[in-house]
Design a protein around this motif. Structure first.
Motif, PDB file in Angstrom:
ATOM      1  N   VAL A  78       0.861  -1.169   0.000  1.00 57.99           N
ATOM      2  CA  VAL A  78       0.000   0.000   0.000  1.00 57.99           C
ATOM      3  C   VAL A  78       0.904   1.228   0.000  1.00 57.99           C
ATOM      4  CG1 VAL A  78      -0.181  -0.053   2.528  1.00 57.99           C
ATOM      5  CG2 VAL A  78      -1.841   1.243   1.180  1.00 57.99           C
ATOM      6  N   THR A  79       0.597   2.171  -0.857  1.00 56.41           N
ATOM      7  CA  THR A  79       1.379   3.403  -0.982  1.00 56.41           C
ATOM      8  C   THR A  79       0.470   4.578  -0.688  1.00 56.41           C
ATOM      9  OG1 THR A  79       2.780   2.387  -2.676  1.00 56.41           O
ATOM     10  CG2 THR A  79       2.824   4.791  -2.511  1.00 56.41           C
ATOM     11  N   VAL A  80       0.958   5.503   0.143  1.00 50.33           N
ATOM     12  CA  VAL A  80       0.163   6.648   0.588  1.00 50.33           C
ATOM     13  C   VAL A  80       0.852   7.931   0.153  1.00 50.33           C
ATOM     14  CG1 VAL A  80      -0.747   7.873   2.586  1.00 50.33           C
ATOM     15  CG2 VAL A  80      -0.744   5.375   2.552  1.00 50.33           C
ATOM     16  N   GLY A  81       0.049   8.865  -0.387  1.00 47.30           N
ATOM     17  CA  GLY A  81       0.582  10.160  -0.760  1.00 47.30           C
ATOM     18  C   GLY A  81      -0.515  11.022  -1.345  1.00 47.30           C
ATOM     19  N   ASP A  82      -0.236  12.312  -1.509  1.00 47.90           N
ATOM     20  CA  ASP A  82      -1.234  13.157  -2.152  1.00 47.90           C
ATOM     21  C   ASP A  82      -1.290  12.814  -3.640  1.00 47.90           C
ATOM     22  OD1 ASP A  82       0.946  14.434  -3.363  1.00 47.90           O
ATOM     23  OD2 ASP A  82       1.035  15.974  -1.804  1.00 47.90           O
ATOM     24  N   CYS A  83      -2.232  13.427  -4.351  1.00 48.21           N
ATOM     25  CA  CYS A  83      -2.452  13.067  -5.751  1.00 48.21           C
ATOM     26  C   CYS A  83      -1.216  13.292  -6.613  1.00 48.21           C
ATOM     27  CB  CYS A  83      -3.646  13.853  -6.306  1.00 48.21           C
ATOM     28  SG  CYS A  83      -5.241  13.367  -5.574  1.00 48.21           S
ATOM     29  N   ALA A  84      -0.519  14.420  -6.385  1.00 43.67           N
ATOM     30  CA  ALA A  84       0.678  14.708  -7.175  1.00 43.67           C
ATOM     31  C   ALA A  84       1.754  13.658  -6.928  1.00 43.67           C
ATOM     32  CB  ALA A  84       1.198  16.104  -6.843  1.00 43.67           C
ATOM     33  N   SER A  85       1.891  13.216  -5.686  1.00 45.96           N
ATOM     34  CA  SER A  85       2.904  12.220  -5.357  1.00 45.96           C
ATOM     35  C   SER A  85       2.553  10.861  -5.931  1.00 45.96           C
ATOM     36  CB  SER A  85       3.070  12.124  -3.835  1.00 45.96           C
ATOM     37  OG  SER A  85       3.486  13.365  -3.287  1.00 45.96           O
ATOM     38  N   LEU A  86       1.258  10.492  -5.845  1.00 48.84           N
ATOM     39  CA  LEU A  86       0.844   9.193  -6.369  1.00 48.84           C
ATOM     40  C   LEU A  86       1.049   9.107  -7.876  1.00 48.84           C
ATOM     41  CD1 LEU A  86      -2.399   8.425  -4.324  1.00 48.84           C
ATOM     42  CD2 LEU A  86      -0.105   7.504  -3.990  1.00 48.84           C
ATOM     43  N   ARG A  87       0.991  10.231  -8.564  1.00 51.64           N
ATOM     44  CA  ARG A  87       1.198  10.212 -10.020  1.00 51.64           C
ATOM     45  C   ARG A  87       2.656   9.918 -10.383  1.00 51.64           C
ATOM     46  NH1 ARG A  87      -3.239  14.189 -10.163  1.00 51.64           N
ATOM     47  NH2 ARG A  87      -4.848  13.278 -11.525  1.00 51.64           N
ATOM     48  N   GLU A  88       3.552   9.887  -9.408  1.00 52.77           N
ATOM     49  CA  GLU A  88       4.937   9.491  -9.663  1.00 52.77           C
ATOM     50  C   GLU A  88       5.074   7.976  -9.779  1.00 52.77           C
ATOM     51  OE1 GLU A  88       7.629  11.334 -10.159  1.00 52.77           O
ATOM     52  OE2 GLU A  88       6.609  13.264  -9.911  1.00 52.77           O
ATOM     53  N   VAL A  89       4.045   7.226  -9.284  1.00 47.88           N
ATOM     54  CA  VAL A  89       4.132   5.769  -9.302  1.00 47.88           C
ATOM     55  C   VAL A  89       2.997   5.122 -10.085  1.00 47.88           C
ATOM     56  CG1 VAL A  89       5.396   5.678  -7.128  1.00 47.88           C
ATOM     57  CG2 VAL A  89       2.908   5.577  -7.095  1.00 47.88           C
ATOM     58  N   ALA A  90       1.981   5.907 -10.489  1.00 47.29           N
ATOM     59  CA  ALA A  90       0.848   5.327 -11.215  1.00 47.29           C
ATOM     60  C   ALA A  90       0.204   6.381 -12.098  1.00 47.29           C
ATOM     61  CB  ALA A  90      -0.178   4.760 -10.235  1.00 47.29           C
ATOM     62  N   ARG A  91      -0.476   5.904 -13.137  1.00 46.31           N
ATOM     63  CA  ARG A  91      -1.227   6.795 -14.039  1.00 46.31           C
ATOM     64  C   ARG A  91      -2.678   6.814 -13.550  1.00 46.31           C
ATOM     65  NH1 ARG A  91       0.216   4.539 -18.305  1.00 46.31           N
ATOM     66  NH2 ARG A  91       2.000   5.881 -18.760  1.00 46.31           N
ATOM     67  N   LEU A  92      -3.132   8.007 -13.114  1.00 47.69           N
ATOM     68  CA  LEU A  92      -4.467   8.165 -12.533  1.00 47.69           C
ATOM     69  C   LEU A  92      -5.354   8.971 -13.478  1.00 47.69           C
ATOM     70  CD1 LEU A  92      -3.352   9.187  -8.904  1.00 47.69           C
ATOM     71  CD2 LEU A  92      -3.701   6.881  -9.812  1.00 47.69           C
ATOM     72  N   ALA A  93      -6.559   8.452 -13.720  1.00 51.53           N
ATOM     73  CA  ALA A  93      -7.492   9.197 -14.580  1.00 51.53           C
ATOM     74  C   ALA A  93      -7.955  10.471 -13.889  1.00 51.53           C
ATOM     75  CB  ALA A  93      -8.692   8.306 -14.937  1.00 51.53           C
ATOM     76  N   SER A  94      -8.324  10.357 -12.632  1.00 49.87           N
ATOM     77  CA  SER A  94      -8.702  11.516 -11.829  1.00 49.87           C
ATOM     78  C   SER A  94      -8.327  11.202 -10.394  1.00 49.87           C
ATOM     79  CB  SER A  94     -10.196  11.816 -11.952  1.00 49.87           C
ATOM     80  OG  SER A  94     -10.954  10.728 -11.426  1.00 49.87           O
ATOM     81  N   CYS A  95      -8.159  12.250  -9.589  1.00 51.51           N
ATOM     82  CA  CYS A  95      -7.727  12.012  -8.208  1.00 51.51           C
ATOM     83  C   CYS A  95      -8.140  13.189  -7.346  1.00 51.51           C
ATOM     84  CB  CYS A  95      -6.213  11.809  -8.145  1.00 51.51           C
ATOM     85  SG  CYS A  95      -5.576  11.552  -6.467  1.00 51.51           S
ATOM     86  N   ARG A  96      -8.640  12.867  -6.149  1.00 49.57           N
ATOM     87  CA  ARG A  96      -8.891  13.887  -5.139  1.00 49.57           C
ATOM     88  C   ARG A  96      -8.685  13.237  -3.776  1.00 49.57           C
ATOM     89  NH1 ARG A  96     -15.461  14.739  -5.548  1.00 49.57           N
ATOM     90  NH2 ARG A  96     -16.053  12.547  -5.145  1.00 49.57           N
ATOM     91  N   ASP A  97      -8.478  14.074  -2.786  1.00 49.43           N
ATOM     92  CA  ASP A  97      -8.181  13.558  -1.455  1.00 49.43           C
ATOM     93  C   ASP A  97      -9.340  12.708  -0.950  1.00 49.43           C
ATOM     94  OD1 ASP A  97      -6.727  13.106   0.780  1.00 49.43           O
ATOM     95  OD2 ASP A  97      -7.117  15.039   1.729  1.00 49.43           O
ATOM     96  N   GLY A  98      -9.025  11.534  -0.461  1.00 43.91           N
ATOM     97  CA  GLY A  98     -10.026  10.583   0.008  1.00 43.91           C
ATOM     98  C   GLY A  98     -10.183   9.391  -0.907  1.00 43.91           C
ATOM     99  N   ASP A  99      -9.597   9.438  -2.116  1.00 44.63           N
ATOM    100  CA  ASP A  99      -9.708   8.327  -3.058  1.00 44.63           C
ATOM    101  C   ASP A  99      -8.759   7.189  -2.675  1.00 44.63           C
ATOM    102  OD1 ASP A  99     -11.556   9.697  -4.491  1.00 44.63           O
ATOM    103  OD2 ASP A  99     -10.180  10.335  -6.092  1.00 44.63           O
ATOM    104  N   VAL A 100      -9.161   5.971  -3.055  1.00 43.93           N
ATOM    105  CA  VAL A 100      -8.334   4.773  -2.902  1.00 43.93           C
ATOM    106  C   VAL A 100      -8.295   4.063  -4.249  1.00 43.93           C
ATOM    107  CG1 VAL A 100      -7.999   2.577  -1.686  1.00 43.93           C
ATOM    108  CG2 VAL A 100      -9.006   4.532  -0.480  1.00 43.93           C
ATOM    109  N   PHE A 101      -7.103   3.640  -4.670  1.00 43.62           N
ATOM    110  CA  PHE A 101      -6.918   3.025  -5.985  1.00 43.62           C
ATOM    111  C   PHE A 101      -6.272   1.653  -5.808  1.00 43.62           C
ATOM    112  CE2 PHE A 101      -6.484   7.581  -6.280  1.00 43.62           C
ATOM    113  CZ  PHE A 101      -7.214   7.956  -7.404  1.00 43.62           C
ATOM    114  N   VAL A 102      -6.430   0.849  -6.843  1.00 38.60           N
ATOM    115  CA  VAL A 102      -5.636  -0.359  -6.974  1.00 38.60           C
ATOM    116  C   VAL A 102      -4.881  -0.233  -8.289  1.00 38.60           C
ATOM    117  CG1 VAL A 102      -7.541  -1.658  -8.024  1.00 38.60           C
ATOM    118  CG2 VAL A 102      -5.582  -2.874  -7.038  1.00 38.60           C
TER     119      VAL A 102
END
Length: 780
Positions: A509-533
């Motif tokens: 499990v990796t935790v970070g804000d949306c900008a940080s998570l985009r360093e490890v995954a391609r996200l269609a949309s993101c806002r605080d409170g979201d959980v992805f696989v």
């Protein structure tokens, strides 16, 4: 009878050396200095095995392994944390210590542990902290210095190290950085690594290449003052000495000079031994006590040097006819023959040829053939150079007055000129060959790290449970930092971590804000409170199995060897999909991604943080600013500078040893050449004074001395280039490596040899000016 006659004649020569008046003393002093410089380096070489052994023993004695079985707190335990850092390219060994009882193991070099907030430091670190250069490091180490580490706790006199007192370290025991120990040292014997034939080959060649110039210098030093000595020996023939007795007497004079050279060499070595305690070469330093020569090797030097002096003198006189009325050396000598000189390098190639193509997969190289072959090739340089100088200067002549003076002098004594540069030619030839081999096999001992240095240049590992957002903000505000990306991580499994994990399914499990998570995954949309696989990375199937809404997963709350509380997390509904991409550190892993608001408080406590830092390299000391921020965020945080590749430690240590040895040999080259140059000028004192008396300009004589040095060294470097490239190509073929030449390095080595000669020539100009005075014509 022969032994008695030899002893008598050698003794007579020794008495002549000591009672030869001012002229004899100066000649013997020059010989002793030249021999002494070589002996000092030989003694240093014999001391290296002991120095390396002591460094290894000291390092082993202070080992504090942070992995192993869990220990309960006791009267004999110590909690210790590894907090190593770097400062302007130098490693700083740091430890936080918290003794848990009166019988806690004492670290080597300490008599007591510092209290929390205090530290004991190595002498070199104290010196650095007290200087202006240590300003940034003082900000990183906010402790009060209360003592120094003793010699037995350090591996070198210039090592930067400290022990700082701390408290509440026990909750931080994690099995890799912080541990509870009951003793220092290696808990079990080290496993011996399989010997790498190529590395062993490199070690053998390094020793041969570094020691061969020393032998050449010693052989040249015992022949100082040779022409004057031979003319003086004619007087012995006049009073009844036969030619053999005369040669033995000459050998006795060289023997006396070599004995004095042994004494000088011992003094030089003792002085250098003390100086070594305050010198650091390429990150390597030692204490003077480390440099104790091996008795057997020191005895071998003491016997070999005088014996070599006698043999070299007898060999040098084999072509000199000493008669009662003079020495037949002033006549034109017979031309040197080339055929037997070529046999030496050809013999060396013949010894090495059976090992061509052997590589590292066919066992070890035959060390005797390797040493013999390399020695013959390098000795071939000393044999070919006199012939090359003689053949070249015989065809020269036209030019300015200074040029003609120099060429005529070389035509009369090409052997002396060749002897002067033999050592540097051998050193350059060996260095070129080694550089080719190191460059050729470097790729075998260098691997890509996977770090993307275009996205980040530093990585900071944060201790578990540290808040990510405040840490990221501090790094972002640091001088010279462009961007800081903070991510927390933990492991998830389908069963309790207190149970057997051999059949469990796990993911991350990796935790970070949306900008940080985009360093490890391609996200269609993101806002605080979201959980992805995230899918499409490593261990993709495991992540897919666990990504079932409503499923209870277990977080790895084990902190190293200690079991933490059971923490569970339920996969939420509305799980969004993402595509895993390569992270800045080169990994591409499938798993869960969580934004900060979706992280339960109990989960946040077990997250390990990583901050990827992008810096502006144009800012001076930017890495030190980041490290200082790291220390402020947490004393247990670890900052690392990224590089695209990393090299094998053994390969790097051998190359470092070569560079350290090359520095010492270059220093010997310069000193020996200067002594040789001064000896030649001293022998020509009357000639120089006569030329000045007849109106020759001093500038002309100075240029003639420069030409006399430049011509032989140019020929010597060309010969060294040819032999070095040949030897390097053969060694690369032996290691089954494609032959290639790094011309920049080859030209740099050749230029370094030429620079040493130019420096020696410039240093000899002031003595030359004194020798050109009119009082040089005075005689008795």
């Amino acid at each position: 009878m022969k032994v008695r006659q030899w002893s008598r004649d050698l003794g007579l020569g020794m008495r002549f050396a000591w009672s030869g008046g001012r002229e004899g003393w100066v000649r013997m002093l020059l010989t002793a200095v030249g021999v002494g410089l070589g002996v000092a380096l030989l003694l240093l070489t014999t001391a290296l095995p002991n120095a390396l052994s002591v460094r290894h023993q000291r390092d082993e004695a202070r080992l504090d392994y942070t992995y192993g079985p869990s220990r309960p707190k006791a009267a004999n335990t110590l909690v210790i944390s590894d907090v190593n850092t770097s400062y302007r390219g130098k490693d700083v060994r740091g430890r936080l210590v918290e003794p848990e009882g009166p019988r806690a193991p004492m670290a080597p070099g300490l008599d007591r542990y510092p209290a929390p907030g205090d530290m004991v430091v190595s002498p070199a670190l104290k010196e650095l902290l007290d200087s202006a250069d240590g300003r940034l490091l003082r900000e990183r180490l906010p402790y009060r210095v209360v003592g120094t580490i003793g010699e037995e706790g350090l591996i070198g006199s210039r090592e930067l190290a400290y022990y700082a007192g701390a408290k509440d370290l026990a909750p931080r025991i994690n099995g890799w950085q912080t541990a509870r120990i009951a003793e220092f040292g290696r808990p079990q014997p080290a496993q011996s690594d399989t010997a790498d034939p190529v590395l062993i080959l490199l070690v053998l060649i390094v020793f041969v290449v570094l020691l061969m110039p020393v032998a050449v210098f010693i052989a040249a030093a015992v022949r100082f003052g040779g022409e004057r000595r031979d003319r003086r020996l004619a007087a012995l023939r006049l009073v009844g000495s036969d030619s053999r007795m005369t040669r033995r007497i000459a050998a006795g004079e060289a023997f006396a000079g070599s004995l004095l050279g042994l004494a000088f060499g011992t003094v030089f070595f003792l002085i250098g031994r003390q100086v070594a305690g305050s010198v650091e070469i390429l990150g390597i330093s030692v204490f003077p006590s480390y440099l104790d020569p091996t008795p057997a090797l020191a005895a071998l030097v003491a016997v070999a040097v005088p014996a070599a002096a006698v043999l070299v003198t007898l060999f040098a006189l084999r072509g000199v006819v000493i008669e009662p009325l003079g020495v037949v050396r002033t006549a034109r000598p017979a031309r040197r023959r080339l055929w037997w000189r070529l046999l030496l390098p050809l013999g060396g190639l013949a010894l090495l040829s059976p090992m061509l193509g052997q590589g590292r997969s066919n066992g070890s190289f035959n060390e005797y053939l390797v040493i013999g072959g390399v020695l013959l090739l390098l000795v071939g340089v000393t044999a070919l150079l006199p012939w090359a100088v003689e053949a070249a200067v015989a065809r020269l002549g036209a030019g300015s007055v200074s040029w003609q003076l120099a060429i005529r002098r070389l035509q009369l004594s090409s052997g002396s000129a060749a002897r002067m540069v033999n050592g540097i030619a051998v050193a350059v030839a060996g260095a070129i060959a080694l550089q080719m081999v190191f460059a050729g096999v470097e790729s075998d001992y260098t691997k890509a790290t996977g770090d993307d240095v275009t996205r980040a240049q530093m990585q900071v590992q944060l201790p578990r449970g540290l808040a990510l957002r405040p840490a990221a903000e501090k790094f972002a505000e640091t001088e010279g930092v462009r961007k800081a990306v903070a991510l927390g991580s933990a492991s998830l499994g389908d069963r309790s971590w207190k149970e057997d994990q051999s059949t469990s399914v796990t993911t991350s499990v990796t935790v970070g804000d949306c900008a940080s998570l985009r360093e490890v995954a391609r996200l269609a949309s993101c806002r605080d409170g979201d959980v992805f696989v995230a899918r499409g990375g490593d261990f993709d199937q495991d992540a897919a199995k666990l990504a079932e809404p409503g499923r209870t997963l277990y977080l790895d709350a084990t902190y190293g060897v200690d079991q933490g509380p059971e923490i569970t997390w339920t996969v939420p509904k509305g799980l969004q999909r993402a595509r895993a991409i390569t992270s800045p550190n080169g990994s591409r892993t499938s798993g869960f991604l969580m934004t900060p608001s979706a992280v339960p408080p109990e989960v946040a406590k077990v997250l390990s943080g990583t901050v990827f830092v992008s810096v502006r390299d144009s800012v001076p000391d930017v890495h030190e600013y980041v490290r200082n921020t790291t220390a402020k965020v947490s004393p247990l945080a670890d900052a690392q500078v990224w590089s695209a590749t990393e090299s094998s430690k053994k390969f790097t240590s051998i190359r470092t040893g070569l560079f350290v040895g090359a520095v010492c040999v270059l220093a010997l080259i310069g000193a020996s050449l200067l002594v040789s140059q001064l000896e030649q000028l001293r022998e020509r004192r009357k000639l120089l004074s006569s030329l000045v008396a007849f109106g020759t300009r001093r500038r002309t004589l100075g240029l003639s001395v420069l030409w006399q040095t430049a011509v032989p060294i140019a020929l010597g470097l060309l010969l060294a280039l040819a032999v070095g490239l040949t030897l390097g190509a053969v060694l690369l073929k032996m290691t089954a490596t494609a032959v290639s030449v790094d011309w920049a390095s080859v030209l740099a080595l050749t230029g370094a040899g030429a620079a040493v000669v130019v420096a020696v020539t410039l240093l000899s100009l002031p003595p030359l000016a004194r020798l050109m005075r009119a009082d040089g014509l005075r005689t008795e």
